[in-house]
Enzyme design. Sequence first.
Site, PDB file in Angstrom:
ATOM      1  N   ASP A  20       0.835  -1.064  -0.066  1.00 53.07           N
ATOM      2  CA  ASP A  20       0.019  -0.061  -0.165  1.00 53.07           C
ATOM      3  C   ASP A  20       0.802   1.352   0.102  1.00 53.07           C
ATOM      4  OD1 ASP A  20      -2.380   1.452   0.229  1.00 53.07           O
ATOM      5  OD2 ASP A  20      -2.334   1.417   2.248  1.00 53.07           O
ATOM      6  N   ASN A  68     -10.066  -3.125  -6.943  1.00 51.96           N
ATOM      7  CA  ASN A  68      -9.222  -2.362  -7.583  1.00 51.96           C
ATOM      8  C   ASN A  68      -9.648  -2.138  -9.001  1.00 51.96           C
ATOM      9  OD1 ASN A  68      -6.194  -3.606  -5.907  1.00 51.96           O
ATOM     10  ND2 ASN A  68      -7.454  -1.773  -5.445  1.00 51.96           N
TER      11      ASN A  68
END
Length: 240
Positions: A20, A68
Amino acid sequence: MAKKRENEAAMPRHIAIIMDGNGRWAKKRLLPRTAGHAAGAETFRRIALYCREIGVKYLTVYAFSTENWKRPQEEVSKIMGLMKDYLLESIRDMQKNHVRIEFFGDLTALSPELQDLAAEARKESEVFTDSQVNMCINYGSRDEMLRAARAWAKRCAETGEDPESLTEETFSSLLYSADVPDPDLIIRPGGELRISNFLLWQAAYAELYFTDVLWPDFDERELDRAVAAYQARNRRFGGI
């Protein structure tokens, strides 16, 4: 960088990482988000090899989640391109790196080219047993568990097995991670304090490590810090 640690017994056998912070890393440098993903891909390459060097048998990385797909098409295309590059390199360097590659997730949503590369990487690397990288692509843990539940229901309908006979071991065998031990340590760089639909079943007794370091800046020293924190903990698994 140390290749092996003296306290090898406390080395996590399986490390999982939520990669991340790529977008924020790029934003801080006034770069497009795609540049952050490219930098993050290089970090992944280094960390994967370093895990092998220090004796971590399994590395699982959250590469692309089921959520995503909501991102801008340009960003999704860049991520898919980086995956293609990594798979091509892995196939090319397989005899040198000796890393087995596996995939968690529904790969049918990927392009035929990526599906073929994933199948080739999986097939050609299956002879290696010392180190394994599991790439979570189009992966979501809730989706994984729903698929396992449906598979069990179908099996019971077809075989007449008693649904009440389902055990944790059987359910685990129906997950993408079948035959892979649960993670000992889950690392999340990037400053967020959540695990974002990642290995929810498998993480039941994993040690969690959070850091503000953005993924592209996460180097071997940062991994050492995470492992040291893990080694300092007392894992009781519900006991005393």
